[in-house]
Enzyme design. Structure first.
Site, PDB file in Angstrom:
ATOM      1  N   ARG A   1       1.022  -1.156  -0.015  1.00  9.51           N
ATOM      2  CA  ARG A   1      -0.167   0.134   0.321  1.00  9.51           C
ATOM      3  C   ARG A   1       0.332   1.308   0.088  1.00  9.51           C
ATOM      4  O   ARG A   1       2.202   1.283   0.099  1.00  9.51           O
ATOM      5  CB  ARG A   1      -0.709  -0.158   1.206  1.00  9.51           C
ATOM      6  CG  ARG A   1      -1.663  -0.776   1.467  1.00  9.51           C
ATOM      7  CD  ARG A   1      -2.707  -0.767   2.537  1.00  9.51           C
ATOM      8  NE  ARG A   1      -1.869  -1.044   3.809  1.00  9.51           N
ATOM      9  CZ  ARG A   1      -1.180  -0.661   4.376  1.00  9.51           C
ATOM     10  NH1 ARG A   1      -1.459   1.268   4.126  1.00  9.51           N
ATOM     11  NH2 ARG A   1      -0.648   0.071   5.453  1.00  9.51           N
TER      12      ARG A   1
ATOM     13  N   LYS B   1      -8.552  -2.438   0.475  1.00 11.58           N
ATOM     14  CA  LYS B   1      -9.181  -1.808   1.613  1.00 11.58           C
ATOM     15  C   LYS B   1      -9.563  -0.546   1.125  1.00 11.58           C
ATOM     16  O   LYS B   1      -9.773   0.533   2.279  1.00 11.58           O
ATOM     17  CB  LYS B   1      -7.335  -1.329   1.658  1.00 11.58           C
ATOM     18  CG  LYS B   1      -6.128  -2.326   2.108  1.00 11.58           C
ATOM     19  CD  LYS B   1      -6.782  -2.637   3.441  1.00 11.58           C
ATOM     20  CE  LYS B   1      -5.915  -4.060   4.091  1.00 11.58           C
ATOM     21  NZ  LYS B   1      -6.736  -4.899   5.473  1.00 11.58           N
TER      22      LYS B   1
ATOM     23  N   HIS C   1     -10.397  -4.744  12.229  1.00 11.96           N
ATOM     24  CA  HIS C   1      -9.436  -5.054  11.336  1.00 11.96           C
ATOM     25  C   HIS C   1      -8.869  -6.162  12.155  1.00 11.96           C
ATOM     26  O   HIS C   1      -7.836  -6.549  12.849  1.00 11.96           O
ATOM     27  CB  HIS C   1      -7.824  -3.779  11.035  1.00 11.96           C
ATOM     28  CG  HIS C   1      -6.313  -4.555  10.070  1.00 11.96           C
ATOM     29  ND1 HIS C   1      -5.345  -4.357  10.771  1.00 11.96           N
ATOM     30  CD2 HIS C   1      -6.948  -5.313   9.460  1.00 11.96           C
ATOM     31  CE1 HIS C   1      -5.027  -5.080   9.625  1.00 11.96           C
ATOM     32  NE2 HIS C   1      -5.415  -5.445   8.594  1.00 11.96           N
TER      33      HIS C   1
ATOM     34  N   SER D   1       0.460  -6.749  10.193  1.00 13.80           N
ATOM     35  CA  SER D   1       0.916  -8.474   9.347  1.00 13.80           C
ATOM     36  C   SER D   1       1.728  -8.321  10.067  1.00 13.80           C
ATOM     37  O   SER D   1       3.164  -8.082  10.764  1.00 13.80           O
ATOM     38  CB  SER D   1       1.402  -6.908   7.888  1.00 13.80           C
ATOM     39  OG  SER D   1       1.824  -7.427   7.561  1.00 13.80           O
TER      40      SER D   1
ATOM     41  N   LYS E   1      -2.414 -13.750  12.407  1.00 16.38           N
ATOM     42  CA  LYS E   1      -3.584 -13.156  12.341  1.00 16.38           C
ATOM     43  C   LYS E   1      -4.362 -14.006  11.604  1.00 16.38           C
ATOM     44  O   LYS E   1      -5.353 -15.558  11.735  1.00 16.38           O
ATOM     45  CB  LYS E   1      -3.738 -12.025  11.850  1.00 16.38           C
ATOM     46  CG  LYS E   1      -5.455 -11.695  11.645  1.00 16.38           C
ATOM     47  CD  LYS E   1      -5.582  -9.723  11.552  1.00 16.38           C
ATOM     48  CE  LYS E   1      -4.552  -8.789  10.621  1.00 16.38           C
ATOM     49  NZ  LYS E   1      -5.169  -9.144   9.477  1.00 16.38           N
ATOM     50  N   THR E   2      -3.992 -14.074  10.168  1.00 13.21           N
ATOM     51  CA  THR E   2      -4.339 -15.931   9.115  1.00 13.21           C
ATOM     52  C   THR E   2      -4.280 -16.838   9.425  1.00 13.21           C
ATOM     53  O   THR E   2      -5.047 -17.933  10.398  1.00 13.21           O
ATOM     54  CB  THR E   2      -3.818 -15.007   8.028  1.00 13.21           C
ATOM     55  OG1 THR E   2      -4.153 -13.755   7.424  1.00 13.21           O
ATOM     56  CG2 THR E   2      -4.555 -16.283   6.938  1.00 13.21           C
TER      57      THR E   2
ATOM     58  N   ASP F   1      -9.569 -11.458   8.055  1.00 11.66           N
ATOM     59  CA  ASP F   1      -8.669  -9.493   7.878  1.00 11.66           C
ATOM     60  C   ASP F   1      -9.962  -8.270   8.264  1.00 11.66           C
ATOM     61  O   ASP F   1      -9.324  -7.627   8.666  1.00 11.66           O
ATOM     62  CB  ASP F   1      -8.255  -9.362   6.548  1.00 11.66           C
ATOM     63  CG  ASP F   1      -7.680  -8.475   6.375  1.00 11.66           C
ATOM     64  OD1 ASP F   1      -6.541  -8.204   7.070  1.00 11.66           O
ATOM     65  OD2 ASP F   1      -7.362  -7.296   5.299  1.00 11.66           O
TER      66      ASP F   1
ATOM     67  N   ARG G   1       1.922 -12.218  -1.630  1.00  7.81           N
ATOM     68  CA  ARG G   1       0.334 -12.235  -1.307  1.00  7.81           C
ATOM     69  C   ARG G   1      -0.484 -12.935  -2.276  1.00  7.81           C
ATOM     70  O   ARG G   1      -0.205 -13.700  -3.433  1.00  7.81           O
ATOM     71  CB  ARG G   1      -0.357 -11.033  -1.645  1.00  7.81           C
ATOM     72  CG  ARG G   1      -0.142  -9.733  -0.689  1.00  7.81           C
ATOM     73  CD  ARG G   1      -0.706  -9.972   0.943  1.00  7.81           C
ATOM     74  NE  ARG G   1       0.139  -9.404   1.777  1.00  7.81           N
ATOM     75  CZ  ARG G   1      -0.714  -8.866   2.673  1.00  7.81           C
ATOM     76  NH1 ARG G   1      -1.601  -9.851   3.455  1.00  7.81           N
ATOM     77  NH2 ARG G   1      -0.159  -8.001   3.555  1.00  7.81           N
TER      78      ARG G   1
END
Length: 534
Positions: A61, A201, A220, A238, A242-243, A257, A323
């Site tokens: 980003r 996003k 988030h 990140s 989390k994932t 997410d 990604r």
């Protein structure tokens, strides 16, 4: 000009102002979009059938190039210290110039939902220059039925033209890259970047603006549901896991997410996952790895063997931020509804590269709000140019770049929901133990998973605790199947003096970061801060 697609509601691109295009493709499905992207040379095929795209100069980003129009609606409502403002007239010029730039192009249109809860979802129309961007966002958002498409009228329209170059003087932006949102007219304009994550996003940012006044908490975070119907939320920046930690084969995945928490419970904003691919392995993350071998998956900046077309997920030559974008139903245990009840547990993940936080600690509601507003994790040496030792990173709400409103507005809403629904909250360190990065070791994932299981099944709430003297956290004294020494960070260090010096330094960073929020929170939250030793 020709128009094609299974449905063609309201000639959407023309209604938005896009005319004289070469061709407009409406709501194409994955096979058609894959064919178009390959035919146009936008992507290549990996072994197994996934598409691989390169995003060029932007492999992530561009937060400094993101703007929101400041007008009567947003002026008093937005947190301008955290968001870049753009005037109405520069936005109008940008809009007109991007429409003119699209003349003669082939364009791809997708009509999609942001939000699994029909009461709070937003209808999104995404117009893209690239076929693979259209497939990306089709994977990531929720796909309406054919019947729903027949009457689809968008609440938000996004125009995404990577080949457009902004003029900072004319368009009131910073560079040739621009992501500009007008919340009043419900338009987002993206130019000068091929990084598809900007599209997703932008939807998240819009939902973060419209939902809090309705009493809905945008988050988030990832979310899953246990066999007994217990919902868990995983906040984290990140690299914190989390994932990975929410993709548990013993629990049903709601999403990885972005979610909302309403009066009815938790709901996914998305219909897909956007997982980091770096260091991905079949052994450590089998559910995510399997998606890389499926047709319909889109991989960004992943290096392929030129002969076998096998992906090398350890190769960082293009970026650390490789990604994978895939539909949620590519995960075998994913929720079909994208919804769950009110959470029983909230886990705030941090990758503490200083190695001084315990692997897990229980938080009271004030501490939960404090750590939510702090949003702490740490960068390690080698991840960025100039980073030679651990560096603390604070991103409020675990996602500051996506939060248009003041962080305390989200924090107060979360605190009220936690109290109302009596949610157990936990701080989980997935970073280092036994020393800082370079001397200690990464927290064993089997330890983290065992502690998470104990938290989620309720057994961890019943053990004895000690209070950490510096951070004020409630830390379990013993957990079955876990070496008790790892629960007390100082015991894992060979030099206690070095531990206390490092921990004190991190405490000071926490307190310095929180100065901005102190005037906006009550005394109970201020008292939840770590203490500096006398």
């Amino acid at each position: 000009m020709f128009e094609t697609g299974p449905l063609n509601p309201s000639r959407s691109a023309a209604r938005f102002g896009v005319r004289n295009s070469k061709g407009i493709f409406y709501n194409l499905d994955a096979p058609h979009l894959a064919e178009e992207s390959l035919h146009r040379g936008e992507t290549v095929l990996a072994r197994g059938g996934a598409l691989v795209a390169e995003t060029g100069a932007h492999t992530g980003r561009a937060p400094k190039d993101k703007f929101i129009v400041r007008d009567a609606l947003t002026g008093p409502a937005l947190w301008w210290e955290n968001n870049n403002a753009m005037g109405v007239e520069p936005f109008d010029r940008l809009h007109a110039d991007m429409i003119a730039h699209a003349k003669g192009m082939d364009l791809f249109v997708q009509d999609l939902y942001g939000g699994a809860d029909p009461e709070h979802r937003v209808k999104v129309r995404v117009i893209t220059q690239y076929a693979w961007h259209s497939l990306f966002i089709r994977n990531l958002l929720i796909r309406p039925s054919r019947a729903e498409l027949e009457t689809f009228v968008p609440d938000l329209t996004i125009l995404d033209l990577p080949s457009f170059r902004a003029d900072p003087e004319r368009h009131g932006c910073r560079s040739q890259t621009v992501i500009a949102a007008d919340f009043s007219r419900r338009i987002v304009l993206i130019g000068g970047t091929s990084y598809a994550g900007e599209i997703k996003k932008s939807v998240f940012g819009y939902l973060n603006f419209i939902l809090p006044p309705k009493g809905v908490m945008p988050m988030h975070c990832s979310a899953n549901i246990g066999p007994e119907g217990d919902t868990a939320l995983f906040f984290g920046l990140s690299g914190t896991g989390k994932t990975t930690l929410s993709a548990d084969s013993s629990r049903t995945l709601i999403g990885d997410d972005e979610h909302g928490w309403s009066q009815s419970g938790v709901f996914n904003f998305e219909g897909g996952c956007y997982a980091k691919a770096i260091k991905l392995s079949r052994e450590a993350e089998p559910e995510i790895f399997a998606t890389t071998e499926r047709f319909g998956t889109v991989m960004e900046n992943v290096v392929l063997d030129p002969e076998t077309r096998m992906p090398d997920f350890d190769d960082t030559s293009k970026t650390e931020n490789t990604r994978i974008a895939y539909p949620l139903d590519f995960i075998a245990n994913a929720s079909a509804t994208g919804r769950g009840g009110h959470p029983r547990n909230i886990l705030m993940l941090t990758c503490d590269a200083f190695g001084v936080l315990p692997p897990i600690a229980r938080l009271d509601p004030a501490q939960a709000m404090y750590h939510f507003l702090s949003g702490y994790t740490a960068k390690v040496a080698g991840t960025e140019k100039g980073v030679s030792e651990p560096q603390a990173t604070f991103s409020t709400c675990f996602g500051a770049p996506f939060m248009p409103r003041n962080a305390c507005e989200y924090g107060n809403l979360l605190r009220d929901l936690i109290a109302t629904h009596e949610v157990d909250c936990w701080l989980v360190n997935t970073g280092w133990t036994g020393g800082s990065y370079g001397t200690g070791r990464r927290m064993p994932i089997q330890v983290t998973r065992r502690l998470l299981r104990a938290a989620l099944d309720g057994s961890l709430a019943k053990v004895a605790y000690r209070k950490d003297p510096l951070f004020g956290l409630s830390v379990p004294l013993a957990v079955p199947e876990i070496d008790s020494s790892i629960l007390d960070p100082v015991k894992t260090w060979s030099d206690p003096k070095s531990f206390h010096a490092t921990a004190t330094r991190l405490v000071e960073m926490f307190r310095a970061n929180f100065v901005t929020f102190e005037p906006h929170v009550d005394i109970v939250v201020r008292q939840a801060q770590p203490a500096i030793a006398a």
